[in-house]
Write a protein that holds these residues in place. Structure first.
Motif, PDB file in Angstrom:
ATOM      1  N   ASP A   1     -17.426  75.336-115.038  1.00  0.00           N
ATOM      2  CA  ASP A   1     -17.450  74.868-113.482  1.00  0.00           C
ATOM      3  C   ASP A   1     -17.189  73.560-113.356  1.00  0.00           C
TER       4      ASP A   1
ATOM      5  N   ARG B   1     -23.788  80.477-110.244  1.00  0.00           N
ATOM      6  CA  ARG B   1     -23.434  80.643-111.631  1.00  0.00           C
ATOM      7  C   ARG B   1     -24.243  80.234-112.596  1.00  0.00           C
TER       8      ARG B   1
ATOM      9  N   THR C   1     -21.915  77.125-107.453  1.00  0.00           N
ATOM     10  CA  THR C   1     -22.121  76.691-108.846  1.00  0.00           C
ATOM     11  C   THR C   1     -23.574  76.899-109.461  1.00  0.00           C
TER      12      THR C   1
END
Length: 271
Positions: free
Chosen positions: A105, A122, A119
């Motif tokens: 990422d 995730r 982000t």
């Protein structure tokens, strides 16, 4: 799951403070355990504090974010998955493609709350998966991801075409320039701002970095086995594993022995 922890490595103090403030707002449970300004400190503090997540500025003085990620991955305690990595970068399409291909990422500078929220989502999901019983799968998955990132041409420079491969190393010694055929090189080793070029007969120093040299070498013939070592594959006589599982390479007709980091141990498996 325990309280997740993170480390921020960013050399611009205002950006680091902004990132930490946004993380506190978007993910109140996340605890930032350190905020450092260069790559060497990121490695040292990551190994000492063992955060779950490391936010790395891709461009930092001295050791950059990619080099820091490699050092963290290599030196992380055996048997444990290294931290989840998020790179903080200015816009560069090649770099972004490299991150995406490696499934790593990233967030762009200046950090946008909407993108950082994605982000964080995730990262939460990835930490949940890591908490499930998976044996050694999580460790190998993390190492594979890091290997993919380190090999991405968008970050380490475009892969050299066959015509651009180095055939001869030009090593200066005093007023002389020695022409060293690449096929005679046993291994290359990083040494501060230089690279040691080791042949069966002698050693040379060239003023370049291993990272700059690597794309010019044939990857089928020259294998990186440690962040500071690249060896000619057909110069390897054997790979010996000790009781702790660490690998050491023995070279043909040469006394030097080379350590293999766990990031590159996958190369050495019986056929």
């Amino acid at each position: 799951m325990n309280t997740p922890t993170a480390l921020i490595a960013e050399d611009e103090a205002l950006l680091a403070a902004h990132l930490q403030a946004e993380l506190a707002r978007l993910w109140p449970d996340l605890r930032v355990v350190a905020n450092v300004s260069h790559g060497a400190a990121a490695v040292e503090q990551s190994l000492a504090l063992r955060p779950d997540i490391v936010f790395l500025d891709i461009r930092m003085p001295g050791m950059d974010g990619l080099e820091a990620a490699q050092a963290i991955g290599e030196d992380w305690p055996e048997g444990e998955a290294p931290p989840l990595l998020v790179f903080v970068t200015a816009y560069d399409q090649y770099a972004l493609q490299a991150f995406e291909q490696a499934a790593v990422d990233y967030v762009l500078k200046p950090v946008q709350p909407e993108r950082l929220a994605q982000t964080c989502a995730r990262l939460r999901a990835a930490l949940e998966r890591r908490s499930e019983p998976q044996g050694g799968a999580t460790v190998e998955s993390a190492l594979s991801q890091l290997r993919a990132l380190l090999g991405a041409p968008g970050l380490v420079g475009a892969a050299a075409s066959p015509a651009a491969r180095l055939n001869v190393i030009q090593a200066g010694v005093g007023t002389a320039i020695y022409m060293v055929p690449v096929q005679e090189v046993l291994y290359f080793e990083a040494a501060d701002k230089y690279v040691r070029v080791i042949t069966a007969e002698r050693e040379h120093l060239i003023r370049t970095s291993l990272r700059e040299l690597l794309p010019q070498l044939d990857p089928d013939r020259f294998w990186q086995v440690h962040r500071g070592t690249v060896v000619r594959s057909d110069a390897i006589a054997s790979a010996l594993r000790d009781e702790s599982g660490k690998l050491t390479l023995v070279l043909r007709g040469h006394g030097d022995k080379l350590a293999v980091s766990r990031l590159y141990a996958h190369r050495f498996k019986p056929m």
